[in-house]
Design a protein around this motif. Structure first.
Motif, PDB file in Angstrom:
ATOM      1  N   UNK A 100      -3.049   9.537   2.923  1.00  0.00           N
ATOM      2  CA  UNK A 100      -4.280   9.319   2.047  1.00  0.00           C
ATOM      3  C   UNK A 100      -4.768   8.015   1.988  1.00  0.00           C
ATOM      4  N   UNK A 101      -4.030   6.844   2.227  1.00  0.00           N
ATOM      5  CA  UNK A 101      -4.372   5.407   2.106  1.00  0.00           C
ATOM      6  C   UNK A 101      -5.656   5.401   3.193  1.00  0.00           C
ATOM      7  N   UNK A 102      -6.561   4.694   2.635  1.00  0.00           N
ATOM      8  CA  UNK A 102      -7.710   4.190   3.699  1.00  0.00           C
ATOM      9  C   UNK A 102      -7.462   2.759   4.170  1.00  0.00           C
ATOM     10  N   UNK A 103      -7.816   2.617   5.408  1.00  0.00           N
ATOM     11  CA  UNK A 103      -7.680   1.238   6.046  1.00  0.00           C
ATOM     12  C   UNK A 103      -9.380   0.982   6.522  1.00  0.00           C
ATOM     13  N   UNK A 104      -9.623  -0.107   6.101  1.00  0.00           N
ATOM     14  CA  UNK A 104     -11.075  -0.807   6.569  1.00  0.00           C
ATOM     15  C   UNK A 104     -10.674  -1.946   7.350  1.00  0.00           C
ATOM     16  N   UNK A 113      -1.135   5.926  -6.807  1.00  0.00           N
ATOM     17  CA  UNK A 113      -2.603   5.413  -6.966  1.00  0.00           C
ATOM     18  C   UNK A 113      -3.431   5.626  -5.798  1.00  0.00           C
ATOM     19  N   UNK A 114      -4.718   5.317  -5.964  1.00  0.00           N
ATOM     20  CA  UNK A 114      -5.702   5.484  -4.911  1.00  0.00           C
ATOM     21  C   UNK A 114      -5.771   4.325  -4.139  1.00  0.00           C
ATOM     22  N   UNK A 115      -5.253   4.205  -2.831  1.00  0.00           N
ATOM     23  CA  UNK A 115      -5.219   2.771  -2.236  1.00  0.00           C
ATOM     24  C   UNK A 115      -6.503   2.691  -1.005  1.00  0.00           C
ATOM     25  N   UNK A 116      -6.861   1.487  -0.802  1.00  0.00           N
ATOM     26  CA  UNK A 116      -7.651   1.069   0.180  1.00  0.00           C
ATOM     27  C   UNK A 116      -7.175  -0.085   0.653  1.00  0.00           C
ATOM     28  N   UNK A 117      -6.878  -0.595   1.936  1.00  0.00           N
ATOM     29  CA  UNK A 117      -6.466  -1.839   2.472  1.00  0.00           C
ATOM     30  C   UNK A 117      -7.574  -2.315   3.212  1.00  0.00           C
ATOM     31  N   UNK A 118      -7.969  -3.657   3.090  1.00  0.00           N
ATOM     32  CA  UNK A 118      -8.831  -4.283   3.904  1.00  0.00           C
ATOM     33  C   UNK A 118      -8.420  -5.321   4.695  1.00  0.00           C
ATOM     34  N   UNK A 119      -8.927  -5.423   6.014  1.00  0.00           N
ATOM     35  CA  UNK A 119      -8.382  -6.540   6.896  1.00  0.00           C
ATOM     36  C   UNK A 119      -9.204  -6.706   7.860  1.00  0.00           C
ATOM     37  N   UNK A 148       0.687  -1.162  -0.173  1.00  0.00           N
ATOM     38  CA  UNK A 148      -0.071  -0.301  -0.097  1.00  0.00           C
ATOM     39  C   UNK A 148       0.909   1.125   0.167  1.00  0.00           C
ATOM     40  N   UNK A 149       2.051   1.635   0.914  1.00  0.00           N
ATOM     41  CA  UNK A 149       2.619   2.317   0.790  1.00  0.00           C
ATOM     42  C   UNK A 149       3.428   2.831  -0.525  1.00  0.00           C
ATOM     43  N   UNK A 150       3.807   1.634  -1.108  1.00  0.00           N
ATOM     44  CA  UNK A 150       4.474   2.003  -2.457  1.00  0.00           C
ATOM     45  C   UNK A 150       3.589   2.138  -3.500  1.00  0.00           C
ATOM     46  N   UNK A 151       2.543   1.819  -3.374  1.00  0.00           N
ATOM     47  CA  UNK A 151       1.356   1.986  -4.468  1.00  0.00           C
ATOM     48  C   UNK A 151       1.162   3.541  -4.214  1.00  0.00           C
ATOM     49  N   UNK A 152       0.763   3.901  -2.962  1.00  0.00           N
ATOM     50  CA  UNK A 152       0.404   5.240  -2.821  1.00  0.00           C
ATOM     51  C   UNK A 152       1.541   6.321  -3.412  1.00  0.00           C
ATOM     52  N   UNK A 153       2.828   5.737  -3.258  1.00  0.00           N
ATOM     53  CA  UNK A 153       3.966   6.639  -3.600  1.00  0.00           C
ATOM     54  C   UNK A 153       3.808   6.825  -5.160  1.00  0.00           C
ATOM     55  N   UNK A 154       3.269   5.837  -5.898  1.00  0.00           N
ATOM     56  CA  UNK A 154       3.343   5.686  -7.179  1.00  0.00           C
ATOM     57  C   UNK A 154       2.158   6.715  -7.550  1.00  0.00           C
TER      58      UNK A 154
END
Ligand code: FAD
Length: 438
Positions: free
Chosen positions: A215-219, A24-30, A16-22
Motif C-alpha cells: 500500500x505504499x504510494x510512489x510518485x 504508517x501511511x507512506x508516500x515516496x516522491x522521486x 518506506x518499507x520499514x515505515x509501512x511495516x510500523x
C-alpha cells in the motif's frame, strides 16, 4: 501517521518499507521514472560491513595532497569557490586523527551489523533476488608495505569484533583462485568471510514492488522544489510533475529527507545545515566472455582503491572519488580517464575474461559526510526527519538505516550504539557526531 519520504534511492525505499511495516501511511516522491536511478544505480555492489573505514584518517591529508595533480588518482579534490566544499574539507581535516578514526569506525561497524541483520531478515521475508553472493570480501595488496598497513587495519577492526583475517599470497589465491594470473604481483590480503555482494538497483526496485503491494504510494517523475514550513513545522512539499509541468503541494504529518547529496541543499533554506558534499565516483560494468575464469568473491584492489563484484554474467568495477560539486557528466576528459582506468585495471588483473569493447560506464554522487557517518534522525523541526549522507556505504547501511529511522519516527529507540541526529522529543543518544544548526 502520514509520512512523505523524499527520494527513492536505497535509503528512501528502505525507509518506506520499514515505515509501512510500523503501520504508517507512506508516500515516496522521486524525480526519476523509477527507484534507484541515481547513486544507487551501479555502485560497487558490496555489502561491506567489515571494510567500513572512513576516508578521514591520520595519513589521509598527505595522500590527498600527493594525488592533487593526478587525473586518475583514487581521491581527487578540485577546489572551487564553493563555501559548502570548503566547510566540508575543513571538517574532513578535523576528522583526520587516530582518535576520530576509531570513534567513527565504532559507529560504522555498529550500523553495519544492524543493517546486515536487517537485510538478511528482509530478504528472508520477501525472497528478493538481486545477484546476491555470500562469498565475503577480499582486499588484496601489491606491496609488502601496503600489506603491513592492511594487517594493522585488520587488527584495529578485530577490536570491534570484525573477523578480518590476514592472508598470505597463497591463501589469497585459495580464497579467489581466479586471481592466479595476477598472483605473482600480490603481496597478500585481508579477508572477511561474512561480507556479501549484490545489485543495489535490482534490490531497490524489487523492494518498491513489495512496498506497493503493502500500500505504499510512489510518485515518480516529480521534482521536489521546496519544503514549506510554518509555525516551526514542515507543512508540505512543493512538487512539479516532470511530464505535465504541473505544480502541486503534498501535505503530510512527517517528512523524511532521503535525497542523497541533494538533501543538504533542499533543507538548507529551513535552517538545517547538513554537512553532506557529493563525491563523484564511477563504475564500469562488463559482460563476461569467460564467466568460469571470473571472480565470485567480491574484491578490493588496494593499489587502485577499486571494488570488483560479480553480478551474474557481468562484472562491476567501481571506485575513485572526485570532490568537484554536483557534476554527473560522463563526457569530460577527467571522467574518460577515470572510467578507462577501471577497465584497463580489470584487464591487467583478469586478462581476456571480460568483453572490454563495450563497457557500460556510469557515474554517481556519493552523499559524503566528513566522518562517513550518515545523518539519521530528527532535525530541529520536529516533523522533519533525515536519512542521508551514507557516503561510500549506502548499500551496506541501507536496510539498517531505513529500519532505524522508522523506529525513531514510531517513538522507539533502535538497539544500536549510534549517534542519531537529535531533535526535540528524541531519546538521548550515546554517540554524538553530528549537529544541526540551531
Ligand atoms: C562509484 C560508487 C561505488 C559505490 N560502491 C558502494 C558499495 O560497494 N557498497 C556500498 O554500500 N555503497 C557503495 N556506494 C555508495 C552508495 O551507492 C550510496 O551511498 C547510496 O546509493 C546512497 O543512496 P541514497 O538513497 O542516499 O541516494 P540516491 O540513490 O541518490 O537516492 C536519492 C534519490 O533522491 C532523488 N532526488 C534527489 N533530488 C531530488 C529532487 N529535488 N526531487 C525529487 N527527487 C530527487 C534522486 O532521483 C534519487 O533517486 C558507492 C557509490 C559510488 C558512487
Amino acid at each position: 501517521m502520514r509520512v512523505l519520504v523524499l527520494g527513492a534511492g536505497i535509503i528512501g525505499v528502505s525507509t518506506a518499507w520499514y515505515l509501512r511495516k510500523e503501520g504508517h501511511e507512506v508516500t515516496v516522491v522521486d524525480r526519476q521514472a523509477d527507484a534507484a536511478l541515481e547513486t544507487s544505480f551501479a555502485n560497487g555492489a558490496q555489502i561491506s560491513v567489515s571494510f567500513c573505514e572512513p576516508w578521514a584518517s591520520a595519513d589521509a591529508p598527505l595522500k590527498v595532497l600527493k594525488w592533487l595533480a593526478r587525473d586518475d588518482s583514487p581521491l581527487l579534490f578540485r577546489p572551487k569557490f564553493d563555501p559548502q566544499q570548503w566547510r566540508w574539507g575543513l571538517s574532513f581535516l578535523m576528522q583526520c586523527s587516530d582518535s576520530a578514526f576509531e570513534r567513527n569506525v565504532r559507529q560504522l561497524v555498529a550500523l553495519g551489523r544492524y543493517s546486515h541483520e536487517s537485510l538478511k531478515s528482509l530478504v528472508a521475508e520477501t525472497g528478493i533476488e538481486y545477484q546476491r553472493l555470500e562469498r565475503g570480501i577480499l582486499h588484496f595488496f601489491s606491496t609488502q608495505r601496503d600489506l603491513e598497513l592492511g594487517a594493522a587495519g585488520a587488527e584495529l577492526m578485530r577490536r570491534y569484533g570484525v573477523d578480518r583475517q590476514v592472508l598470505s599470497r597463497e591463501e589469497v589465491l585459495n580464497v579467489e583462485p581466479s586471481l592466479a594470473v595476477f598472483g605473482p604481483q600480490i603481496a597478500g590480503g585481508t579477508y572477511t568471510a561474512s561480507d556479501e555482494s549484490g545489485d543495489a538497483r535490482v534490490f531497490t526496485q524489487a523492494l518498491v514492488r513489495r512496498c506497493q503491494a503493502l500500500g505504499v504510494k510512489f510518485l515518480f517523475d516529480h521534482d521536489i522544489e521546496a519544503l514549506l514550513a510554518a509555525g516551526g513545522r514542515v507543512e508540505s512539499a512543493r512538487v512539479i510533475d516532470r511530464r505535465s509541468g504541473q505544480a502541486s503541494v503534498l501535505k503530510a504529518d512527517a517528512f523524511v529527507g532521503a535525497l542523497g547529496s541533494y538533501t543538504a541543499p533542499l533543507l538548507r533554506p529551513l535552517g538545517v545545515a547538513l554537512n553532506i558534499y557529493p563525491a563523484k565516483g564511477y563504475s564500469a560494468t562488463l559482460r563476461l566472455k569467460h564467466p568460469e575464469r571470473a571472480s565470485t568473491v567480491s574484491l578490493l584492489d588496494d593499489s587502485r582503491k577499486i571494488a570488483i563484484s560479480r553480478l551474474g554474467n557481468h562484472i562491476r568495477i567501481a571506485g575513485t572519488a572526485e570532490l568537484a560539486g554536483f557534476d554527473t557528466r560522463l563526457d569530460t576528459p577527467t571522467a574518460r580517464v577515470r572510467c578507462e582506468a577501471l577497465v584497463r585495471r580489470y584487464e591487467e588483473l583478469f586478462p581476456g575474461v571480460a568483453d572490454t569493447s563495450q563497457p557500460n560506464y556510469w557515474t554517481g554522487l556519493r552523499p559524503s559526510t566528513p566522518t562517513n557517518i550518515p545523518y539519521i534522525g530528527r532535525t530541529r523541526l520536529p516533523n522533519l526527519w533525515v536519512n542521508a549522507g551514507h557516503g561510500t556505504l549506502g548499500w551496506t547501511h541501507g536496510a539498517g538505516s531505513g529500519r532505524a529511522l522508522a523506529e525513531l519516527i514510531s517513538g522507539r529507540r533502535p538497539a544500536l550504539d549510534f549517534g542519531f541526529l537529535e531533535g526535540a522529543g528524541c531519546a538521548p543518544v550515546p554517540a554524538r557526531s553530528h549537529r544541526v544548526a540551531a
